[in-house]
Design an enzyme around this catalytic site. Structure first.
Site, PDB file in Angstrom:
ATOM      1  N   LYS A 213       0.846  -1.203   0.000  1.00  0.00           N
ATOM      2  CA  LYS A 213       0.000   0.000   0.000  1.00  0.00           C
ATOM      3  C   LYS A 213       0.879   1.251   0.000  1.00  0.00           C
ATOM      4  CE  LYS A 213      -3.571   2.320   2.644  1.00  0.00           C
ATOM      5  NZ  LYS A 213      -4.612   2.270   3.660  1.00  0.00           N
ATOM      6  N   GLU A 219      10.421  -4.654   4.844  1.00  0.00           N
ATOM      7  CA  GLU A 219      10.569  -6.060   4.433  1.00  0.00           C
ATOM      8  C   GLU A 219      10.226  -6.220   2.955  1.00  0.00           C
ATOM      9  OE1 GLU A 219       8.890  -4.910   7.048  1.00  0.00           O
ATOM     10  OE2 GLU A 219       8.760  -6.382   8.675  1.00  0.00           O
ATOM     11  N   GLY A 273      -5.000  -1.751   4.877  1.00  0.00           N
ATOM     12  CA  GLY A 273      -4.174  -2.879   4.432  1.00  0.00           C
ATOM     13  C   GLY A 273      -4.847  -4.220   4.685  1.00  0.00           C
ATOM     14  N   ARG A 274      -5.329  -4.419   5.910  1.00  0.00           N
ATOM     15  CA  ARG A 274      -5.895  -5.734   6.255  1.00  0.00           C
ATOM     16  C   ARG A 274      -7.282  -5.949   5.649  1.00  0.00           C
ATOM     17  NH1 ARG A 274      -5.016  -2.313  10.256  1.00  0.00           N
ATOM     18  NH2 ARG A 274      -6.730  -1.520  11.529  1.00  0.00           N
ATOM     19  N   GLU A 360      -5.197  -6.560  14.657  1.00  0.00           N
ATOM     20  CA  GLU A 360      -4.653  -5.244  14.297  1.00  0.00           C
ATOM     21  C   GLU A 360      -5.758  -4.195  14.349  1.00  0.00           C
ATOM     22  OE1 GLU A 360      -1.050  -4.828  11.568  1.00  0.00           O
ATOM     23  OE2 GLU A 360      -2.594  -3.958  10.296  1.00  0.00           O
ATOM     24  N   HIS A 391      -5.951 -32.679  17.724  1.00  0.00           N
ATOM     25  CA  HIS A 391      -4.807 -33.461  18.198  1.00  0.00           C
ATOM     26  C   HIS A 391      -3.693 -32.545  18.684  1.00  0.00           C
ATOM     27  CE1 HIS A 391      -6.542 -37.232  16.789  1.00  0.00           C
ATOM     28  NE2 HIS A 391      -7.054 -36.474  15.838  1.00  0.00           N
ATOM     29  N   LYS A 516       8.821  -0.723  14.517  1.00  0.00           N
ATOM     30  CA  LYS A 516       9.440  -0.412  13.222  1.00  0.00           C
ATOM     31  C   LYS A 516      10.531   0.640  13.400  1.00  0.00           C
ATOM     32  CE  LYS A 516       5.427  -1.028  10.156  1.00  0.00           C
ATOM     33  NZ  LYS A 516       4.430  -0.338   9.340  1.00  0.00           N
TER      34      LYS A 516
END
Ligand code: F6P
Length: 552
Positions: A213, A219, A273-274, A360, A391, A516
Site C-alpha cells: 500500500k 521487508e 491494508g488488512r 490489528e 490433536h 518499526k
C-alpha cells in the site's frame, strides 16, 4: 449517548453486567434443552447456516446486546462507513472496502465522488492484464510465457490473498483455470523465504508482483529489490519492465523503484491494508492464477454479505450478531480469546488472516476520542483446521481455559473420497468431528455419567468435562469462490461491529510503529558495526545481545 461517553458507562452495559449472574448460574446443558431458544438462535442467509445456540446466552441476553448496539449507535456507525464518512479519524480516512466488491452500477461516495467507477477501472485493467499474461499475449524478456507469479508483500498485502489462494485451490473451476501455473507469496524478510520462493522457478517465466500500500514497508522493499536483482542478473536490467509489476496507493514510489506506472495497479487510502484483499492486492495475483471470472465470483460473495450487513435488521444480521456475541464473551464473560476452527483443510490460512484483521483492528487501549478504556478491547484470535487442531490444543479448550470457538464447516466437499468398503466417505468422517465438538464443549461429561460407565474412582476427576463452553457453528454449502467471499466479509464486518460497540477506531494501527522505528535504529547500528564502529546508544541488554550477534 454523547459521543465522548464510554460504552461501559451506558445503562445497557450495566444491565448486561447485572445479567451476568443469571447466565453464570445456567449451564449450556439446560439452555440447549429449550428448543424454542435454539430455534431463535439459528439463521440462514444466502445458503449459509449459522447456529449460535451454544453461546452462553439466553434470548434475554440477545435483547440486551441489541440495546447495547443502540446505545453504541451501531446503525449510524455502519451507515457512516457505507456513506464514506471519514470514520478512521486518526488517519482522516474513509473506510470503504465494501466499494471494492460493489457491482458496476452501485454508487458509493467518498468526498462527494462515486468511487465505484474508479474501482471498476482498475478491475477492468486487471482483467485485461491477467488475460494477456495467461494467454501468452504478454511474454517475458526472452519471449517465453510467464507461467509463474511471486507476489511480494506482507501483513494485509499478503495474508488475505494467501488465504483466498489456499481456499481456491480446491475449487474445481479454479483448479482447471490454474492448470500449468504457479502462484507463490514472499512475505518474510528472512532470506530463507526468498530461497523457498525462487526454488524451482526461473526468472524467464516468472512475473513478480510487488504489493505494498505504502511502498515503503522495509521487508517488502528489500524482498522486491532482491527479486529485481534475481531477474536483472539473469536477464539484464531492461527485463525488469517485462517481469515486475506493482500494486500500491503510492504510484510515485512505484515509478522511483523502476516499475512503469502503466504496469501498476492502484488502490486508495480508503482501503485499509488488512481490508485490501478485494482490491488489486488480492485480485491481481488471484486473477493471474485463476482468471478474473473466478475472482469476480469471490467479489460477488463478499458483496452479498455487504448488502446483508448494511440492510438486514440486527436480530437477523449475521455479522452484527457475531460481533455482539464476541463483545459478550470478551467484555462480560471475560473470555479474552477466540478459536477459529474450520473443518476444511482448504481454509488453513483463514485463521492467520482473521488474526490480523481482528487483532490489528481491535487491539486498542483507548477510545476513538483517545480516552483510556477501563475495559479490555480486542480478542486473541488463533486457529487451525479441524481435525488437526483436535490433536493439538483442544485438550486445553475442553478441560483447561474457556475459549469460545467458531466451528466452520463445508457441507459439500470439493474432493470427496469414497473408499471401497467404508460406510462414510472421508468428508463425512471430517464432518462427524465438526458436529461432535460443539456438543462436547457445551454438554461436557459429569462424574455421574463416568460412574455409570464404571470408570475407576481415581480417574473420575481427570475424565470429567465441565462443559458450558461456548461455540458457534457456521455451515457453508461448499467452498466455491462465492462462499469464500461471503466468509471473508462476515468476519471483516464482525470485527468492525466489535470495534463500533467498544467505541474504538478499528481502522488505524499505530501499535505497529514503535517496533518499526526501533528496528531502523538497530539497522543503522548494524551498518555502522559492519564498518567496525562500536555498538552504542542501546540499553545494556540490547548492547550485549547485539555484540553477540556481531561476533558470529
Ligand atoms: O503491519 C503493519 C502494516 O502497516 C499493515 O497494516 C499492512 O497490511 C502491512 O504493514 C503492509 O503494509 P504495506 O502494504 O504498506 O506494505
Amino acid at each position: 449517548m454523547a459521543s465522548s461517553t464510554l460504552i461501559c458507562e451506558t445503562q445497557p452495559w450495566k444491565d448486561l453486567k447485572a445479567h451476568l449472574d443469571e447466565i453464570k448460574n445456567t449451564h449450556l446443558r439446560n439452555l440447549m434443552s429449550d428448543t424454542e431458544r435454539c430455534k431463535s438462535m439459528m439463521l440462514e442467509f444466502d445458503n449459509l447456516f449459522l447456529d449460535y445456540s451454544r453461546q452462553c446466552a439466553t434470548t434475554d441476553t440477545i435483547d440486551k446486546l441489541l440495546k447495547l448496539a443502540e446505545a453504541a449507535r451501531l446503525k449510524e456507525k455502519i451507515t457512516s462507513m457505507f456513506n464514506g464518512e471519514r470514520i478512521n479519524s486518526t488517519e482522516n480516512r474513509s473506510v470503504l472496502h465494501v466499494a471494492l466488491r460493489a457491482s458496476r452500477d452501485a454508487v458509493i461516495q467518498s468526498d462527494g465522488t462515486n468511487v465505484v467507477p474508479e474501482v471498476w477501472q482498475v478491475l477492468d485493467k486487471i482483467r485485461d492484464f491477467s488475460e494477456r499474461i495467461r494467454t501468452g499475449a504478454w511474454v517475458g524478456a526472452t519471449g517465453k510465457a510467464l507461467t509463474d507469479v511471486i507476489a511480494v508483500g506482507i501483513g494485509g498485502s499478503f495474508l488475505g490473498p494467501l488465504f483466498v489462494h489456499t481456499a481456491l485451490q480446491t475449487d474445481s473451476e479454479a483448479i482447471e483455470s490454474a492448470a500449468g501455473r504457479k502462484l507463490r507469496f514472499l512475505a518474510n524478510v528472512d532470506p530463507i523465504d526468498v530461497a523457498r520462493n525462487i526454488t524451482g522457478l526461473i526468472p524467464e517465466t516468472t512475473l513478480v508482483v510487488v504489493v505494498s500500500k505504502t511502498f515503503t514497508t522495509a521487508e517488502t522493499m528489500l524482498n522486491a529489490r532482491t527479486l529485481r536483482e534475481w531477474i536483472s542478473s539473469s536477464l539484464g536490467p531492461e527485463a525488469v519492465a517485462k517481469h515486475m509489476v506493482a500494486v500500491s496507493t503510492n504510484l510515485t514510489l512505484v515509478e522511483k523503484f523502476g516499475i512503469d506506472p502503466e504496469n501498476a495497479f492502484a488502490f486508495w487510502d480508503w482501503v485499509g491494508g488488512r481490508y485490501s484483499v478485494c482490491s488489486a492486492v488480492g485480485v491481481l495475483p488471484l486473477s493471474l492464477q485463476y482468471g478474473f471470472p473466478v475472482v469476480e465470483k469471490f467479489l460477488k460473495g463478499a458483496s452479498s454479505i455487504d448488502q446483508h450487513f448494511h440492510s438486514a435488521p440486527f436480530e437477523r444480521n449475521i455479522p452484527v450478531l457475531l460481533g455482539l456475541l464476541s463483545v459478550w464473551n470478551v467484555s462480560f464473560l471475560g473470555y479474552p480469546a477466540r478459536a477459529i476452527l474450520p473443518y476444511s483443510q482448504a481454509l488453513e490460512k483463514f485463521a492467520p488472516h482473521i488474526q490480523q484483521v481482528s487483532m490489528e483492528s481491535n487491539g486498542k487501549g483507548v477510545s476513538i476520542e483517545g480516552v483510556p478504556l477501563p475495559f479490555e478491547a480486542g480478542e486473541i484470535d488463533f486457529g487451525e483446521p479441524g481435525t488437526n487442531g483436535q490433536h493439538s490444543f483442544y485438550q486445553l479448550i475442553h478441560q483447561g481455559r474457556i475459549i469460545p470457538c467458531d466451528f466452520i464447516g463445508v457441507a459439500k466437499s470439493q474432493q470427496p473420497v469414497y473408499l471401497k468398503g467404508e460406510v462414510v466417505n472421508n468428508h463425512d468422517e471430517l464432518m462427524s468431528n465438526f458436529f461432535a465438538q460443539p456438543d462436547a464443549l457445551a454438554y461436557g461429561k459429569t462424574a455421574e455419567q463416568l460412574l455409570k460407565e464404571n470408570v475407576a474412582q481415581h480417574l473420575i476427576s481427570h475424565k470429567t468435562f465441565s462443559g458450558n463452553r461456548p461455540s458457534l457453528s457456521l455451515l457453508l454449502p461448499s467452498l466455491s469462490a462465492y462462499n469464500i467471499g461471503q466468509l471473508l466479509a462476515i468476519y471483516e464486518h464482525r470485527v468492525a461491529v466489535e470495534g463500533f460497540i467498544w467505541g474504538i477506531n478499528s481502522f488505524d494501527q499505530w501499535g505497529v510503529e514503535l517496533g518499526k522505528s526501533l528496528a531502523s535504529q538497530v539497522r543503522k547500528q548494524l551498518h555502522a558495526s559492519r564498518k567496525k564502529e562500536p555498538v552504542e546508544g542501546f540499553n545494556f541488554s540490547t548492547t550485549k545481545m547485539l555484540t553477540k550477534y556481531l561476533e558470529v
